[in-house]
Design a protein around this motif. Structure first.
Motif, PDB file in Angstrom:
ATOM      1  N   THR A  28       0.834  -1.201   0.000  1.00  0.00           N
ATOM      2  CA  THR A  28       0.000   0.000   0.000  1.00  0.00           C
ATOM      3  C   THR A  28       0.867   1.249   0.000  1.00  0.00           C
ATOM      4  O   THR A  28       1.788   1.398   0.806  1.00  0.00           O
ATOM      5  CB  THR A  28      -0.911   0.015   1.237  1.00  0.00           C
ATOM      6  OG1 THR A  28      -1.673  -1.197   1.273  1.00  0.00           O
ATOM      7  CG2 THR A  28      -1.860   1.205   1.191  1.00  0.00           C
ATOM      8  N   GLY A  29       0.588   2.152  -0.939  1.00  0.00           N
ATOM      9  CA  GLY A  29       1.302   3.418  -1.003  1.00  0.00           C
ATOM     10  C   GLY A  29       2.551   3.419  -1.852  1.00  0.00           C
ATOM     11  O   GLY A  29       3.115   4.488  -2.118  1.00  0.00           O
ATOM     12  N   LEU A  30       3.004   2.251  -2.279  1.00  0.00           N
ATOM     13  CA  LEU A  30       4.199   2.198  -3.124  1.00  0.00           C
ATOM     14  C   LEU A  30       3.872   2.656  -4.540  1.00  0.00           C
ATOM     15  O   LEU A  30       2.810   2.335  -5.084  1.00  0.00           O
ATOM     16  CB  LEU A  30       4.765   0.783  -3.171  1.00  0.00           C
ATOM     17  CG  LEU A  30       5.422   0.247  -1.898  1.00  0.00           C
ATOM     18  CD1 LEU A  30       5.891  -1.190  -2.135  1.00  0.00           C
ATOM     19  CD2 LEU A  30       6.588   1.129  -1.473  1.00  0.00           C
ATOM     20  N   THR A  31       4.783   3.378  -5.158  1.00  0.00           N
ATOM     21  CA  THR A  31       4.617   3.769  -6.549  1.00  0.00           C
ATOM     22  C   THR A  31       5.114   2.655  -7.467  1.00  0.00           C
ATOM     23  O   THR A  31       5.854   1.752  -7.043  1.00  0.00           O
ATOM     24  CB  THR A  31       5.406   5.045  -6.857  1.00  0.00           C
ATOM     25  OG1 THR A  31       6.816   4.756  -6.731  1.00  0.00           O
ATOM     26  CG2 THR A  31       5.026   6.169  -5.911  1.00  0.00           C
ATOM     27  N   THR A  32       4.719   2.728  -8.719  1.00  0.00           N
ATOM     28  CA  THR A  32       5.218   1.774  -9.708  1.00  0.00           C
ATOM     29  C   THR A  32       6.736   1.832  -9.777  1.00  0.00           C
ATOM     30  O   THR A  32       7.410   0.790  -9.876  1.00  0.00           O
ATOM     31  CB  THR A  32       4.605   2.076 -11.086  1.00  0.00           C
ATOM     32  OG1 THR A  32       3.184   1.884 -11.022  1.00  0.00           O
ATOM     33  CG2 THR A  32       5.183   1.161 -12.155  1.00  0.00           C
ATOM     34  N   GLU A  33       7.298   3.014  -9.709  1.00  0.00           N
ATOM     35  CA  GLU A  33       8.747   3.158  -9.761  1.00  0.00           C
ATOM     36  C   GLU A  33       9.419   2.448  -8.589  1.00  0.00           C
ATOM     37  O   GLU A  33      10.448   1.778  -8.750  1.00  0.00           O
ATOM     38  CB  GLU A  33       9.138   4.625  -9.764  1.00  0.00           C
ATOM     39  CG  GLU A  33      10.639   4.856  -9.845  1.00  0.00           C
ATOM     40  CD  GLU A  33      11.019   6.324  -9.739  1.00  0.00           C
ATOM     41  OE1 GLU A  33      12.214   6.636  -9.868  1.00  0.00           O
ATOM     42  OE2 GLU A  33      10.123   7.158  -9.518  1.00  0.00           O
ATOM     43  N   GLN A  34       8.850   2.575  -7.393  1.00  0.00           N
ATOM     44  CA  GLN A  34       9.419   1.893  -6.234  1.00  0.00           C
ATOM     45  C   GLN A  34       9.345   0.377  -6.376  1.00  0.00           C
ATOM     46  O   GLN A  34      10.294  -0.336  -6.033  1.00  0.00           O
ATOM     47  CB  GLN A  34       8.690   2.340  -4.961  1.00  0.00           C
ATOM     48  CG  GLN A  34       8.995   3.761  -4.537  1.00  0.00           C
ATOM     49  CD  GLN A  34       8.120   4.195  -3.384  1.00  0.00           C
ATOM     50  OE1 GLN A  34       6.887   4.093  -3.437  1.00  0.00           O
ATOM     51  NE2 GLN A  34       8.751   4.696  -2.321  1.00  0.00           N
ATOM     52  N   GLU A  69      10.320  -5.387 -16.305  1.00  0.00           N
ATOM     53  CA  GLU A  69       8.979  -5.011 -16.744  1.00  0.00           C
ATOM     54  C   GLU A  69       7.922  -5.574 -15.806  1.00  0.00           C
ATOM     55  O   GLU A  69       8.187  -6.468 -15.002  1.00  0.00           O
ATOM     56  CB  GLU A  69       8.731  -5.519 -18.169  1.00  0.00           C
ATOM     57  CG  GLU A  69       8.741  -7.029 -18.274  1.00  0.00           C
ATOM     58  CD  GLU A  69       8.482  -7.528 -19.677  1.00  0.00           C
ATOM     59  OE1 GLU A  69       7.784  -6.838 -20.435  1.00  0.00           O
ATOM     60  OE2 GLU A  69       8.966  -8.625 -20.013  1.00  0.00           O
ATOM     61  N   GLU A  70       6.699  -5.041 -15.942  1.00  0.00           N
ATOM     62  CA  GLU A  70       5.559  -5.571 -15.205  1.00  0.00           C
ATOM     63  C   GLU A  70       4.804  -6.556 -16.094  1.00  0.00           C
ATOM     64  O   GLU A  70       4.632  -6.329 -17.298  1.00  0.00           O
ATOM     65  CB  GLU A  70       4.617  -4.446 -14.768  1.00  0.00           C
ATOM     66  CG  GLU A  70       3.461  -4.943 -13.918  1.00  0.00           C
ATOM     67  CD  GLU A  70       2.624  -3.824 -13.307  1.00  0.00           C
ATOM     68  OE1 GLU A  70       1.706  -4.132 -12.521  1.00  0.00           O
ATOM     69  OE2 GLU A  70       2.895  -2.635 -13.620  1.00  0.00           O
ATOM     70  N   LEU A  71       4.347  -7.670 -15.486  1.00  0.00           N
ATOM     71  CA  LEU A  71       3.626  -8.706 -16.218  1.00  0.00           C
ATOM     72  C   LEU A  71       2.162  -8.729 -15.782  1.00  0.00           C
ATOM     73  O   LEU A  71       1.858  -8.542 -14.597  1.00  0.00           O
ATOM     74  CB  LEU A  71       4.233 -10.089 -15.949  1.00  0.00           C
ATOM     75  CG  LEU A  71       5.685 -10.316 -16.369  1.00  0.00           C
ATOM     76  CD1 LEU A  71       6.122 -11.722 -15.972  1.00  0.00           C
ATOM     77  CD2 LEU A  71       5.857 -10.107 -17.867  1.00  0.00           C
ATOM     78  N   PRO A  72       1.246  -8.991 -16.716  1.00  0.00           N
ATOM     79  CA  PRO A  72      -0.159  -9.110 -16.320  1.00  0.00           C
ATOM     80  C   PRO A  72      -0.444 -10.397 -15.559  1.00  0.00           C
ATOM     81  O   PRO A  72      -1.378 -10.464 -14.758  1.00  0.00           O
ATOM     82  CB  PRO A  72      -0.901  -9.079 -17.658  1.00  0.00           C
ATOM     83  CG  PRO A  72       0.100  -9.575 -18.658  1.00  0.00           C
ATOM     84  CD  PRO A  72       1.432  -9.085 -18.181  1.00  0.00           C
ATOM     85  N   PHE A  73       0.368 -11.431 -15.827  1.00  0.00           N
ATOM     86  CA  PHE A  73       0.173 -12.735 -15.170  1.00  0.00           C
ATOM     87  C   PHE A  73       1.474 -13.510 -15.236  1.00  0.00           C
ATOM     88  O   PHE A  73       2.246 -13.380 -16.198  1.00  0.00           O
ATOM     89  CB  PHE A  73      -0.933 -13.545 -15.871  1.00  0.00           C
ATOM     90  CG  PHE A  73      -0.981 -14.980 -15.416  1.00  0.00           C
ATOM     91  CD1 PHE A  73      -1.564 -15.311 -14.205  1.00  0.00           C
ATOM     92  CD2 PHE A  73      -0.410 -15.987 -16.179  1.00  0.00           C
ATOM     93  CE1 PHE A  73      -1.573 -16.624 -13.763  1.00  0.00           C
ATOM     94  CE2 PHE A  73      -0.427 -17.304 -15.750  1.00  0.00           C
ATOM     95  CZ  PHE A  73      -1.015 -17.627 -14.543  1.00  0.00           C
ATOM     96  N   ALA A  74       1.723 -14.308 -14.222  1.00  0.00           N
ATOM     97  CA  ALA A  74       2.809 -15.287 -14.244  1.00  0.00           C
ATOM     98  C   ALA A  74       2.447 -16.389 -13.265  1.00  0.00           C
ATOM     99  O   ALA A  74       1.789 -16.134 -12.240  1.00  0.00           O
ATOM    100  CB  ALA A  74       4.151 -14.643 -13.889  1.00  0.00           C
TER     101      ALA A  74
END
Length: 275
Positions: A28-34, A69-74
């Motif tokens: 909670t509260g973390l940014t995507t960059e973090q 990168e960010e993944l939609p599913f794994a």
């Protein structure tokens, strides 16, 4: 801020024989960059961040990051995150845990073979263009004739898979500079402890990386091989031997035709992370 943290080994019941995932249990509260920066720092194939669900139909929401990168599913992050969430006191709304992720809602349940996720639908399927098959064979150091079949099996990460003559041919593969997410599979002889041998390769920072045990690839390959009659369920797939691992993936199909991918999960690290 100190946040609860687990590192879970997936597709094994023996610590350090499967595929690890780092799980931040309160993001909670973390940014995507973090999140991205921490995933890059852990340098694992995936790091996950647990958040409150955005829909009442889910028990929790998860964001899944590779180092790049960010993944939609794994797959193995799904099972590892669910294991960590349950071990930290998470209480599902029913017998089936519902995880919210970029690919939508994914069901996870307890089975005799460990936690199992219901395979999500493919975002890309079908035959692979011949020119790409030739290129893939070259990337694997193989003649085109060594590839029995090829199929798009993308359920989020981007997988394309090739079928080789047998499990021994899969074990012998020595890839060069792979530039796509590539699965390589082959059948073991009848009567073997595992029915299928699986290897997974993907590019990272200009190099080729092999994933120890890959739930998403096993899920999508299962649909392909079952549909084409090359294998029957339930079955066990082995993965990770080339990296000194002993991953075991249990594939089954329920009475409603849903495909489930199961494996053992074990906590290896428990603590807090400063994020």
């Amino acid at each position: 801020m100190l946040r609860p943290f687990r590192q879970v080994d997936v597709f094994t019941t023996t610590p350090y024989q499967g595929n690890p995932v780092a799980v931040v249990l309160d993001a909670t509260g973390l940014t995507t960059e973090q999140m991205h920066r921490f995933a890059h720092w852990t340098n694992l194939s995936e790091t996950t961040f647990v958040l409150p669900p955005s829909t009442p139909d889910a028990d929790y929401r998860v964001r899944i990051f590779t180092p790049t990168e960010e993944l939609p599913f794994a797959g193995h992050p799904t099972l590892g995150t669910c294991h960590a969430w349950l071990s930290a006191g998470g209480t599902p709304g029913s017998e089936v845990v519902v995880q919210e992720c970029g690919a939508g809602l994914v069901r996870v349940r307890r089975t005799a073979d460990g936690l199992a996720f219901a395979a999500p639908p493919l975002v890309r399927s079908g035959p692979v263009d011949e020119a790409l098959v030739v290129r893939i064979a070259g990337l694997l150091g193989l003649d085109r004739s060594a590839v029995v079949d090829a199929e798009w099996v993308d359920n989020g990460p981007g997988w394309v898979a090739v079928l080789l003559a047998d499990a021994a041919a899969v074990a012998a593969v020595r890839p060069t500079a792979v530039d796509l997410d590539l699965g390589v599979v082959g059948l073991h002889p009848p009567g073997s402890p595992a029915a299928l041998e699986v290897r997974a390769f993907f590019p990272k920072d200009g190099a080729t990386v092999e994933d120890p045990v890959t739930g998403s690839l096993n899920a999508s390959v299962a649909g392909w091989l079952l549909r084409t009659g090359r294998i029957t369920a339930p079955y066990v797939a082995s993965q990770g031997a080339a990296l000194g691992r002993a991953g075991r993936v249990h594939v089954s199909v329920d009475a409603d035709g849903a495909l489930w991918v199961a494996g053992g999960t074990v906590t290896c690290v428990t603590g807090e992370v400063n994020l």
